[in-house]
Design a protein around this motif. Structure first.
Motif, PDB file in Angstrom:
ATOM      1  N   GLU A 177       0.899  -1.224  -0.092  1.00 35.52           N
ATOM      2  CA  GLU A 177      -0.262  -0.068   0.042  1.00 35.52           C
ATOM      3  C   GLU A 177       1.001   1.292  -0.078  1.00 35.52           C
ATOM      4  N   ILE A 198       1.302   8.187   1.824  1.00 34.90           N
ATOM      5  CA  ILE A 198       2.091   9.663   1.726  1.00 34.90           C
ATOM      6  C   ILE A 198       2.725  10.282   2.893  1.00 34.90           C
ATOM      7  N   ARG A 199       3.724  10.815   2.681  1.00 34.93           N
ATOM      8  CA  ARG A 199       4.505  11.166   3.868  1.00 34.93           C
ATOM      9  C   ARG A 199       4.950  12.647   3.460  1.00 34.93           C
ATOM     10  N   ASN A 237      -4.252   4.820  -2.059  1.00 29.18           N
ATOM     11  CA  ASN A 237      -5.673   5.613  -1.447  1.00 29.18           C
ATOM     12  C   ASN A 237      -5.930   6.702  -2.354  1.00 29.18           C
ATOM     13  N   SER A 256      -9.177   9.689  -2.492  1.00 24.60           N
ATOM     14  CA  SER A 256     -10.262  10.610  -1.858  1.00 24.60           C
ATOM     15  C   SER A 256     -11.223  10.535  -2.468  1.00 24.60           C
ATOM     16  N   ASP A 308     -11.644   0.330   2.205  1.00 22.99           N
ATOM     17  CA  ASP A 308     -10.948   0.552   3.138  1.00 22.99           C
ATOM     18  C   ASP A 308     -11.486   1.066   4.475  1.00 22.99           C
ATOM     19  N   ASP A 309     -10.982   0.637   5.726  1.00 20.48           N
ATOM     20  CA  ASP A 309     -11.563   0.904   6.985  1.00 20.48           C
ATOM     21  C   ASP A 309     -12.868   0.280   7.144  1.00 20.48           C
ATOM     22  N   ARG A 318      -8.528  -1.555  11.354  1.00 16.10           N
ATOM     23  CA  ARG A 318      -7.573  -1.822  12.410  1.00 16.10           C
ATOM     24  C   ARG A 318      -8.331  -1.928  13.888  1.00 16.10           C
ATOM     25  N   GLU A 351      -0.799  -6.728  14.706  1.00 14.48           N
ATOM     26  CA  GLU A 351       0.565  -6.505  15.522  1.00 14.48           C
ATOM     27  C   GLU A 351       1.036  -7.468  16.229  1.00 14.48           C
ATOM     28  N   PHE A 396       2.046  -3.730  11.430  1.00 12.75           N
ATOM     29  CA  PHE A 396       3.445  -3.600  11.934  1.00 12.75           C
ATOM     30  C   PHE A 396       4.243  -4.733  12.250  1.00 12.75           C
TER      31      PHE A 396
HETATM   32  P1  C2E Z   1      -5.297   3.760   5.657  1.00  7.44           P
HETATM   33  O1  C2E Z   1      -5.331   3.966   4.203  1.00  7.44           O
HETATM   34  O2  C2E Z   1      -6.153   3.100   6.427  1.00  7.44           O
HETATM   35  O3  C2E Z   1      -3.578   3.247   5.755  1.00  7.44           O
HETATM   36  C1  C2E Z   1      -3.372   2.414   6.856  1.00  7.44           C
HETATM   37  C2  C2E Z   1      -2.734   2.976   8.016  1.00  7.44           C
HETATM   38  O4  C2E Z   1      -2.380   2.467   9.092  1.00  7.44           O
HETATM   39  C3  C2E Z   1      -1.181   3.920   7.710  1.00  7.44           C
HETATM   40  O5  C2E Z   1      -1.215   5.118   8.418  1.00  7.44           O
HETATM   41  C4  C2E Z   1      -0.443   2.822   8.263  1.00  7.44           C
HETATM   42  O6  C2E Z   1       0.901   3.237   8.655  1.00  7.44           O
HETATM   43  C5  C2E Z   1      -1.032   2.367   9.636  1.00  7.44           C
HETATM   44  N1  C2E Z   1      -0.700   0.974   9.889  1.00  7.44           N
HETATM   45  C6  C2E Z   1      -0.229  -0.067   9.220  1.00  7.44           C
HETATM   46  N2  C2E Z   1      -0.150  -1.187   9.838  1.00  7.44           N
HETATM   47  C7  C2E Z   1      -0.359  -0.815  11.312  1.00  7.44           C
HETATM   48  C8  C2E Z   1      -0.337  -1.492  12.549  1.00  7.44           C
HETATM   49  O7  C2E Z   1       0.064  -2.485  12.644  1.00  7.44           O
HETATM   50  N3  C2E Z   1      -0.565  -0.789  13.792  1.00  7.44           N
HETATM   51  C9  C2E Z   1      -0.909   0.821  13.442  1.00  7.44           C
HETATM   52  N4  C2E Z   1      -1.206   1.385  14.794  1.00  7.44           N
HETATM   53  N5  C2E Z   1      -1.024   1.460  12.263  1.00  7.44           N
HETATM   54  C10 C2E Z   1      -0.781   0.678  11.353  1.00  7.44           C
HETATM   55  P2  C2E Z   1      -0.527   6.393   7.738  1.00  7.44           P
HETATM   56  O8  C2E Z   1       0.425   6.042   6.832  1.00  7.44           O
HETATM   57  O9  C2E Z   1      -0.536   7.388   8.794  1.00  7.44           O
HETATM   58  O10 C2E Z   1      -1.925   6.842   6.929  1.00  7.44           O
HETATM   59  C11 C2E Z   1      -3.133   7.463   7.630  1.00  7.44           C
HETATM   60  C12 C2E Z   1      -4.165   7.577   6.688  1.00  7.44           C
HETATM   61  O11 C2E Z   1      -3.946   8.696   5.754  1.00  7.44           O
HETATM   62  C13 C2E Z   1      -4.723   6.246   5.492  1.00  7.44           C
HETATM   63  O12 C2E Z   1      -5.328   5.351   6.419  1.00  7.44           O
HETATM   64  C14 C2E Z   1      -5.273   7.001   4.764  1.00  7.44           C
HETATM   65  O13 C2E Z   1      -6.526   6.946   5.129  1.00  7.44           O
HETATM   66  C15 C2E Z   1      -4.580   8.550   4.569  1.00  7.44           C
HETATM   67  N6  C2E Z   1      -3.598   8.349   3.383  1.00  7.44           N
HETATM   68  C16 C2E Z   1      -2.316   7.966   3.516  1.00  7.44           C
HETATM   69  N7  C2E Z   1      -1.750   7.840   2.297  1.00  7.44           N
HETATM   70  C17 C2E Z   1      -2.780   8.611   1.439  1.00  7.44           C
HETATM   71  C18 C2E Z   1      -2.685   9.020   0.048  1.00  7.44           C
HETATM   72  O14 C2E Z   1      -1.633   8.936  -0.515  1.00  7.44           O
HETATM   73  N8  C2E Z   1      -3.891   9.603  -0.103  1.00  7.44           N
HETATM   74  C19 C2E Z   1      -5.117   9.925   0.428  1.00  7.44           C
HETATM   75  N9  C2E Z   1      -5.990  10.426   0.022  1.00  7.44           N
HETATM   76  N10 C2E Z   1      -4.940   9.336   1.805  1.00  7.44           N
HETATM   77  C20 C2E Z   1      -4.010   8.880   2.231  1.00  7.44           C
END
Ligand code: C2E
Ligand code: MG
Ligand code: MG
Ligand code: MG
Length: 281
Positions: free
Chosen positions: A59, A62-63, A118, A120, A180-181, A204, A240, A259
């Motif tokens: 997957e 973005i950072r 992902n 939007s 997703d979610d 999650r 996890e 993770f």
């Molecule tokens: P998401 O699409 O549901 O992505 C999964 C999130 O869960 C990611 O957080 C990932 O780092 C985190 N994650 C994965 N495995 C684990 C785990 O075992 N434990 C925990 N605690 N977390 C885990 P991240 O990277 O901070 O992204 C958060 C959300 O931001 C994403 O949820 C998505 O909704 C959004 N996002 C991230 N990148 C993009 C993008 O390029 N475009 C768009 N539109 N949304 C994005």
């Protein structure tokens, strides 16, 4: 502070409201600059098959490496970008960067890494989306089997009739779509049945401690049954612990992400990860 109370909280203090509005405006401005300055980066998190132990795809996440703010979480800036038209520009960047990376991995001898992107709500309903994806695929010689799209449940269900139309167009060009979610929004089951979706990603919050929490276990089991009935596959998000993994495997959930297997990582690290896996070390 007003901004910590969340968007929908009524606030008595006008000065705080102004603070919050100003912060948001500054953030929007910083995001606009970030795009121009190239401060965004994609990390990739493996999705693993529990039967084979192998990575089936990644997957893209973005950072934002901001010189002023440090690493900013997408959970913080994506919602702000979604409220302005910034999400379109960031979203196109993410799609192009993913395709460029797929091509770069191919050049480096790593063919066939499947990337889930992902997308939007606003970007998904944009009429140009399918054409834009087709163009990118042609430009970077990306096959439909190498690209996947993730939409949240709320995006899909916000305007289901338009979503069906758009999903059908994506299906025509061979792009698979995941929800997703799943479980955090409000899905209409009758729509879910009509939507051409390939995968459900179990949120999650339901995976957490699923081996000890009977309510989570019941929800996961219900989602697995639903996916089975609708002929969709399942990915469990945020795995996890070993206990969670064992429970999921016993319940019949084979694809996992979390993770426990790998954190999201930069493209070069992911390439190393894939090479190590190929050589069986
Ligand atoms: P998401 O699409 O549901 O992505 C999964 C999130 O869960 C990611 O957080 C990932 O780092 C985190 N994650 C994965 N495995 C684990 C785990 O075992 N434990 C925990 N605690 N977390 C885990 P991240 O990277 O901070 O992204 C958060 C959300 O931001 C994403 O949820 C998505 O909704 C959004 N996002 C991230 N990148 C993009 C993008 O390029 N475009 C768009 N539109 N949304 C994005
Ligand atoms: Mg996702
Ligand atoms: Mg998710
Ligand atoms: Mg999420």
């Amino acid at each position: 502070r007003a901004k910590q109370k969340g968007r929908n909280t009524f606030c008595f203090y006008d000065s705080h409201m102004n603070d919050e509005a100003l912060d948001r405006l500054k953030l929007e401005e910083a995001l606009r600059r970030a795009l121009v300055r190239g401060e965004f980066q994609l990390f990739y998190q493996p999705q693993v098959d529990l039967h084979t132990g192998l990575t089936t795809g990644v997957e893209a996440l973005i950072r934002w490496n901001s010189p002023e703010r440090g690493q900013v979480s997408p959970a913080l800036f994506i919602p702000v970008a979604e409220e302005s038209n910034l999400i379109s520009m960031i979203g196109w960047w993410v799609l192009e960067e993913s395709c460029r990376q797929i091509a770069a991995w191919r050049e480096a001898g790593l063919a066939g890494i499947k990337v889930a992107v992902n997308v939007s709500g606003r970007q998904f309903l944009n009429h140009a989306l399918v054409e834009c994806i087709s163009d990118l695929m042609a430009q970077y010689r990306v096959l439909p089997s190498q690209l996947e799209i993730e939409l949240t449940e709320s995006t899909v269900m916000a305007e289901p009739e338009r979503a069906i139309e758009q999903l059908n167009r994506l299906r025509e060009i061979g792009i698979q779509v995941s929800v997703d979610d799943f479980g955090t929004g409000y899905s209409s089951l009758s729509y879910l049945k009509r939507l051409p979706l390939s995968t459900i990603k179990v949120d999650r919050s339901f995976v957490r401690d699923v081996n000890n929490q009977s309510d989570n276990a019941a929800i996961v089991s219900a989602i697995l049954g639903l996916a089975d009935a609708l002929d969709m596959s399942i990915v469990a998000e945020g795995v996890e612990t070993e206990g969670e993994e064992r429970h999921l495997k016993d319940a019949g959930c084979i694809k996992v992400q979390g993770f426990r297997y790998a954190k999201p990582m930069p493209a070069d690290q992911l390439a190393q990860w894939m090479r190590r896996e190929k050589s069986g070390i």
